[in-house]
Design an enzyme around this catalytic site. Structure first.
Site, PDB file in Angstrom:
ATOM      1  N   PHE A  20      78.728  27.675  59.434  1.00 25.23           N
ATOM      2  CA  PHE A  20      79.932  28.249  60.007  1.00 25.23           C
ATOM      3  C   PHE A  20      80.318  29.430  59.122  1.00 25.23           C
ATOM      4  O   PHE A  20      80.178  29.366  57.905  1.00 25.23           O
ATOM      5  CB  PHE A  20      81.057  27.226  60.079  1.00 25.23           C
ATOM      6  CG  PHE A  20      80.751  26.078  60.982  1.00 25.23           C
ATOM      7  CD1 PHE A  20      81.022  26.160  62.334  1.00 25.23           C
ATOM      8  CD2 PHE A  20      80.164  24.923  60.492  1.00 25.23           C
ATOM      9  CE1 PHE A  20      80.724  25.112  63.191  1.00 25.23           C
ATOM     10  CE2 PHE A  20      79.865  23.866  61.325  1.00 25.23           C
ATOM     11  CZ  PHE A  20      80.142  23.960  62.679  1.00 25.23           C
ATOM     12  N   CYS A  21      80.795  30.489  59.729  1.00 27.90           N
ATOM     13  CA  CYS A  21      80.936  31.724  58.968  1.00 27.90           C
ATOM     14  C   CYS A  21      82.156  32.506  59.425  1.00 27.90           C
ATOM     15  O   CYS A  21      82.635  32.361  60.542  1.00 27.90           O
ATOM     16  CB  CYS A  21      79.712  32.630  59.153  1.00 27.90           C
ATOM     17  SG  CYS A  21      78.127  31.771  59.225  1.00 27.90           S
ATOM     18  N   THR A  22      82.633  33.356  58.543  1.00 24.88           N
ATOM     19  CA  THR A  22      83.608  34.387  58.881  1.00 24.88           C
ATOM     20  C   THR A  22      83.121  35.694  58.287  1.00 24.88           C
ATOM     21  O   THR A  22      82.735  35.737  57.118  1.00 24.88           O
ATOM     22  CB  THR A  22      84.996  34.063  58.325  1.00 24.88           C
ATOM     23  OG1 THR A  22      85.450  32.812  58.846  1.00 24.88           O
ATOM     24  CG2 THR A  22      85.993  35.153  58.699  1.00 24.88           C
ATOM     25  N   ARG A  68      90.798  30.069  61.295  1.00 21.14           N
ATOM     26  CA  ARG A  68      90.238  31.076  60.399  1.00 21.14           C
ATOM     27  C   ARG A  68      90.533  32.497  60.882  1.00 21.14           C
ATOM     28  O   ARG A  68      90.901  33.367  60.088  1.00 21.14           O
ATOM     29  CB  ARG A  68      88.729  30.871  60.274  1.00 21.14           C
ATOM     30  CG  ARG A  68      88.335  29.614  59.526  1.00 21.14           C
ATOM     31  CD  ARG A  68      86.837  29.416  59.574  1.00 21.14           C
ATOM     32  NE  ARG A  68      86.369  29.265  60.953  1.00 21.14           N
ATOM     33  CZ  ARG A  68      85.125  29.495  61.371  1.00 21.14           C
ATOM     34  NH1 ARG A  68      84.223  29.916  60.498  1.00 21.14           N
ATOM     35  NH2 ARG A  68      84.788  29.323  62.630  1.00 21.14           N
TER      36      ARG A  68
END
Length: 342
Positions: free
Chosen positions: A115-117, A271
């Site tokens: 999972f990323c931002t 997020r």
């Protein structure tokens, strides 16, 4: 002298944090044979620890039946995995003392749980900055994070951050050309710099938009000139959307997590909201590498493994810090001892 002790009963939350730290750096030469290319990893990682950590990631991520399903891939590795990555995987299996199938599964495991931002932003002077958080539910990956400098003919071809045992990059830069990060949109199997090529920002955007891939992904790309920043939302055969920077009309930053930017995120995922709030509070006048790092930290999660900030126009400022692991304990009692002199 009289001694006394007070016993306080109840549940008391205690948060223990490690300090953030810079991961080790290894040089990988693209001029040597793929099967020995990754041997420098052994200069900074203990082989036994790598095997133990890899087993932990695999066992907690990949069902046992996948081990059987991957056997055809092992038997015909070059058919399913392009060169030079097939050779690199064979080499890792050899000098890590593990099975070929486990190294292949490890690479899959790294991808299916990410999972990323990612954030790309431009300041008032036209400088473009790129930040990213990489989130995984495997605490052991904090000790496997590594910065990698890829050399070609003795020069830096590109650099990035990855995990020991993984032959690809999710985060990296081509100096004075572009930065790129990949965010999960379903299951991914992408070697970013193989896909991006060796051109400039425009070349990278075109190539990342058009080349066929296994499944959807978000590519976030930053360049060296004003306006060079975009989020590419990919389907298997082409772009579903390209969302460029638009600083003239207020779009001086773009935030991408793991959901299409034109749709609201799930109610449990904050997020995007946190990143937008942090960036708006910072403002375009004050955005730089340091404030971008802070904005990234502000929307990090307990499973954030590392945060990277980079700018293609200032490649020497590439920076990755492994985020602290937060552990919450509930204590049933705390004994407080006090002594009184009489």
């Amino acid at each position: 002298m009289v001694g006394s002790a007070v016993l306080l009963l109840g549940l008391v939350p205690v948060v223990l944090c490690q300090a953030e730290f810079a991961p080790p750096t290894v040089n990988i030469s693209l001029d040597v044979d793929p099967e020995v290319r990754w041997m420098p990893l052994l200069e900074v990682f203990d082989v036994d620890y790598l095997k133990k950590a890899a087993a932990e990631v695999i066992d907690s991520t990949v069902p046992k039946w996948v081990h059987h399903a991957v056997e055809p891939v092992v038997m015909a590795l070059e058919k399913y995995v392009p060169q030079p990555y097939a050779g690199e995987i064979r080499g890792m299996a050899s000098y890590m003392g593990g099975s070929l199938s486990d190294v292949i599964i490890l690479n899959f495991a790294y991808e299916i749980t990410a999972f990323c931002t990612s954030i790309v932003a431009q300041d008032k002077n036209g400088h473009v900055y790129h930040g990213r958080n990489l989130d995984y539910p495997h605490p052991v990956l904090r000790n496997l994070t590594v910065n990698i400098i890829f050399l070609k003919n003795g020069e830096v071809a590109y650099r990035g951050t990855s995990f020991a045992g993984y032959v690809g990059l999710w985060t990296g830069q081509s100096p004075n050309k572009f930065t790129v990060s990949g965010d999960q949109r379903g299951y991914n199997s992408n070697i970013l710099f193989q896909l991006a090529g060796e051109g400039d920002f425009q070349d990278a955007v075109i190539r990342l938009s058009k080349i066929p891939i296994i499944t959807g992904v978000y590519y976030i790309v930053g360049g060296v000139r004003a306006g060079e920043g975009a989020v590419i939302t990919r389907d298997r055969v082409g772009p579903a959307d390209i969302w460029p920077l638009d600083p003239v009309n207020g779009g001086w930053y773009r935030v991408e997590t793991n959901f299409d930017h034109w749709l609201p995120p799930p109610s449990w995922d904050h997020r995007r909201e946190a990143a937008n709030k942090a960036l708006n509070a910072t403002g375009q006048d004050n955005i730089n590498m340091d404030t971008l790092y802070q904005a990234s930290v502000d929307q990090s999660t307990p499973i954030t493994v590392y945060t990277t900030t980079m700018s293609a126009a200032a490649p020497e400022r590439y920076n990755t810090l492994v985020r602290p692991q937060v552990i919450t304990l509930c204590l049933k009692c705390i004994c407080l001892h006090s002594q009184f002199l009489s």
